[in-house]
Design an enzyme around this catalytic site. Structure first.
Site, PDB file in Angstrom:
ATOM      1  NE  ARG A 297      -4.420  -8.188   8.810  1.00 24.49           N
ATOM      2  CZ  ARG A 297      -2.988  -7.855   8.816  1.00 24.49           C
ATOM      3  NH1 ARG A 297      -1.777  -8.662   9.663  1.00 24.49           N
ATOM      4  NH2 ARG A 297      -2.356  -6.590   8.511  1.00 24.49           N
TER       5      ARG A 297
ATOM      6  CB  CYS B 232      -3.811 -16.333  16.680  1.00 23.21           C
ATOM      7  SG  CYS B 232      -4.274 -15.489  14.709  1.00 23.21           S
TER       8      CYS B 232
ATOM      9  NE  ARG C 149       6.061   2.276   4.993  1.00 24.63           N
ATOM     10  CZ  ARG C 149       5.132   3.740   5.064  1.00 24.63           C
ATOM     11  NH1 ARG C 149       4.166   3.761   6.436  1.00 24.63           N
ATOM     12  NH2 ARG C 149       5.194   4.719   4.617  1.00 24.63           N
TER      13      ARG C 149
ATOM     14  CE  LYS D  72      -1.003   1.199  10.207  1.00 21.31           C
ATOM     15  NZ  LYS D  72      -0.447   0.740   9.288  1.00 21.31           N
TER      16      LYS D  72
ATOM     17  CB  CYS E  72      -8.027 -10.638  18.862  1.00 18.79           C
ATOM     18  SG  CYS E  72      -6.570 -10.677  19.372  1.00 18.79           S
TER      19      CYS E  72
ATOM     20  NE  ARG F 239      -3.888   0.149   2.183  1.00 14.91           N
ATOM     21  CZ  ARG F 239      -3.971  -0.528   2.486  1.00 14.91           C
ATOM     22  NH1 ARG F 239      -4.124  -0.585   4.038  1.00 14.91           N
ATOM     23  NH2 ARG F 239      -4.517  -1.358   2.306  1.00 14.91           N
ATOM     24  CE1 TYR F 240       0.208   4.286   3.953  1.00 13.61           C
ATOM     25  CE2 TYR F 240       0.758   1.552   5.400  1.00 13.61           C
ATOM     26  CZ  TYR F 240      -0.434   3.281   5.361  1.00 13.61           C
ATOM     27  OH  TYR F 240      -0.874   3.185   6.242  1.00 13.61           O
TER      28      TYR F 240
ATOM     29  CG  ASP G 159      -9.174  -1.229  11.294  1.00 14.66           C
ATOM     30  OD1 ASP G 159      -8.954   0.274  11.035  1.00 14.66           O
ATOM     31  OD2 ASP G 159      -8.189  -1.758  11.004  1.00 14.66           O
TER      32      ASP G 159
ATOM     33  CG  ASP H 220      -4.726   1.153   8.741  1.00 16.52           C
ATOM     34  OD1 ASP H 220      -4.829   2.117   7.294  1.00 16.52           O
ATOM     35  OD2 ASP H 220      -4.195   0.554   9.194  1.00 16.52           O
TER      36      ASP H 220
ATOM     37  CB  CYS I 141      -8.999 -10.146  14.514  1.00 19.82           C
ATOM     38  SG  CYS I 141      -7.952 -10.334  14.003  1.00 19.82           S
TER      39      CYS I 141
END
Ligand SMILES: *Cc1c(COP(=O)(O)O)cnc(C)c1O
Ligand code: SF4
Length: 374
Positions: A138, A129, A120, A341, A133, A116-117, A297, A334, A136
């Site tokens: 994702r 995981c 990076r 961001k 969470c 995206r950037y 998000d 974000d 999350c």
């Protein structure tokens, strides 16, 4: 809201007979994760809302909790519990919920690499995981077993990075990359390091929070040759700041990793300045720098956990000046849809008067800066 750091290690009584060597073995913790309604209800007294959450979310985004993290769970309202145990409010949807709020898939250049950037890249190396969470971003990936990256996806990603030398900073993410073996992780780091244009690696992992036993000497030895590696971890509340977690952060810092924290603001969990201050002071003591405080998000299932954007700004305003700058993160939203961001800062400018800028300090007093460079 209690904002104190636990000073002693705890174990749920059900694990009282587990030999210390097993308890400290991250593979035992992974194997022994609690993943079913039946098993969880034997360990903690579930509320009706939690039962309905588990049943309602079962298929779409299941839960998993390590014995270690489960042992931190207190009665309903507990911040650890709220992050790990599904709740019926997860079934609430809003019109602005998105499955992939950051459009990571749309910006994917291979199935496991988002670019995206300009400088990076974000590489997803596993969907696994220790703890899933509830907030999350994702969940679309971690809930989908078929999303496990294949060898071909890795090769395609390395090839992309080789022909795209603008990418100098690669985030190794997931899922939680530390779910992979030491050997596999070292192989990924070595392969990325063999690409001369890549300067920095980042390892994005919640293991120091959910399974600190994973940070073994063997892991550190396997990864150290590939420095500089920055670690991004994800502590959200002082209740997670156990002696085990502190020791994991210390070991990472001792082994030369630069460790930062990305907390997510969560309603009723950490959305007040006192909680953030206690958490961040503890992190700094363990050489972990608060990096980002992220607005949650708008991923489906998190509406009940999201705070107002103003809350984050108010928390920062309450901290700036009063609390060590080392303990103050940047507040980030974000942008849904893939804008990336943006950082938000409390407004301290009161007024402009010609070349004069009047600002308020942390006590609300006004001070003038004459903005007239020669
Ligand atoms: C957050 C993010 C990064 C890293 O951003 P920094 O602000 O440099 O920490 C890189 N790529 C993607 C897609 C991201 O979402
Ligand atoms: S550890 Fe990270 S990727 Fe895994 S469930 Fe938690 S937030 Fe999602």
């Amino acid at each position: 809201m209690s904002a104190t750091v636990p000073t002693e290690s705890v174990r749920h009584p059900a694990y009282g007979g587990v030999p210390q060597a097993s308890w400290d073995d991250w593979r035992w913790q992974m194997r022994s994760r609690v993943t079913s309604l039946g098993a969880l209800s034997d360990l903690i007294e579930l509320t009706d809302e939690e039962r309905r959450g588990i049943e309602g979310r079962g298929e779409a985004f299941g839960f998993a909790i390590t014995p270690y993290y489960l042992s931190l769970i207190g009665p309903p309202g507990c911040p650890v519990r709220a992050q790990a145990v599904p709740h019926v409010d997860e079934l609430v949807t809003t019109p602005w919920d998105l499955a992939d709020p950051l459009a990571e898939d749309a910006h994917a250049v291979t199935p496991i690499l988002t670019h995206r950037y300009p400088d990076r890249g974000l590489l997803y190396v596993t969907h696994n995981c220790p703890v899933y969470c509830r907030h999350c971003t994702r969940q679309r990936k971690v809930g989908d077993v078929a999303s496990a990256p294949s060898r071909e996806m890795f090769e395609a990603s390395y090839a992309y990075l080789e022909r795209t030398p603008e990418v100098k900073d690669v985030l190794i993410s997931g899922g939680d990359p530390l779910s992979l073996s030491d050997r596999k992780l070292a192989e990924i780091c070595a392969r990325l390091r063999s690409i001369p244009s890549i300067e920095v690696l980042r390892l994005c992992t919640r293991n120091p929070v959910t399974l600190p036993h994973r940070v073994t000497d063997a892991l550190l030895e396997a990864l150290r040759p590939h420095h500089p590696i920055f670690v991004h971890t994800h502590f959200n509340h002082p209740a997670e700041c156990t002696p085990e977690a502190g020791a994991a952060l210390d070991r990472l810092a001792d082994a030369g990793f630069n460790v930062g924290n990305q907390m997510v603001l969560l309603r009723g969990i950490n959305d007040d300045a006192e909680t953030v201050e206690v958490l961040n002071r503890w992190l700094v003591r363990h050489r972990c720098r608060p990096y980002y405080m992220l607005q949650c998000d708008p991923v489906g299932g998190t509406a009940h956990m999201r705070t107002s954007v103003d809350t984050g700004v108010e928390i920062l305003d309450a901290m700036r000046g009063r609390v060590s700058g080392l303990a103050i993160p940047q507040l980030v939203v974000d942008l849904p849809g893939g804008g990336g961001k943006v950082t938000l800062t409390p407004e301290r400018l009161v007024r402009r008067d010609g070349n004069k800028r009047v600002y308020r300090d942390m006590r609300g007093r006004e001070f003038t800066y004459v903005d007239e460079p020669l």
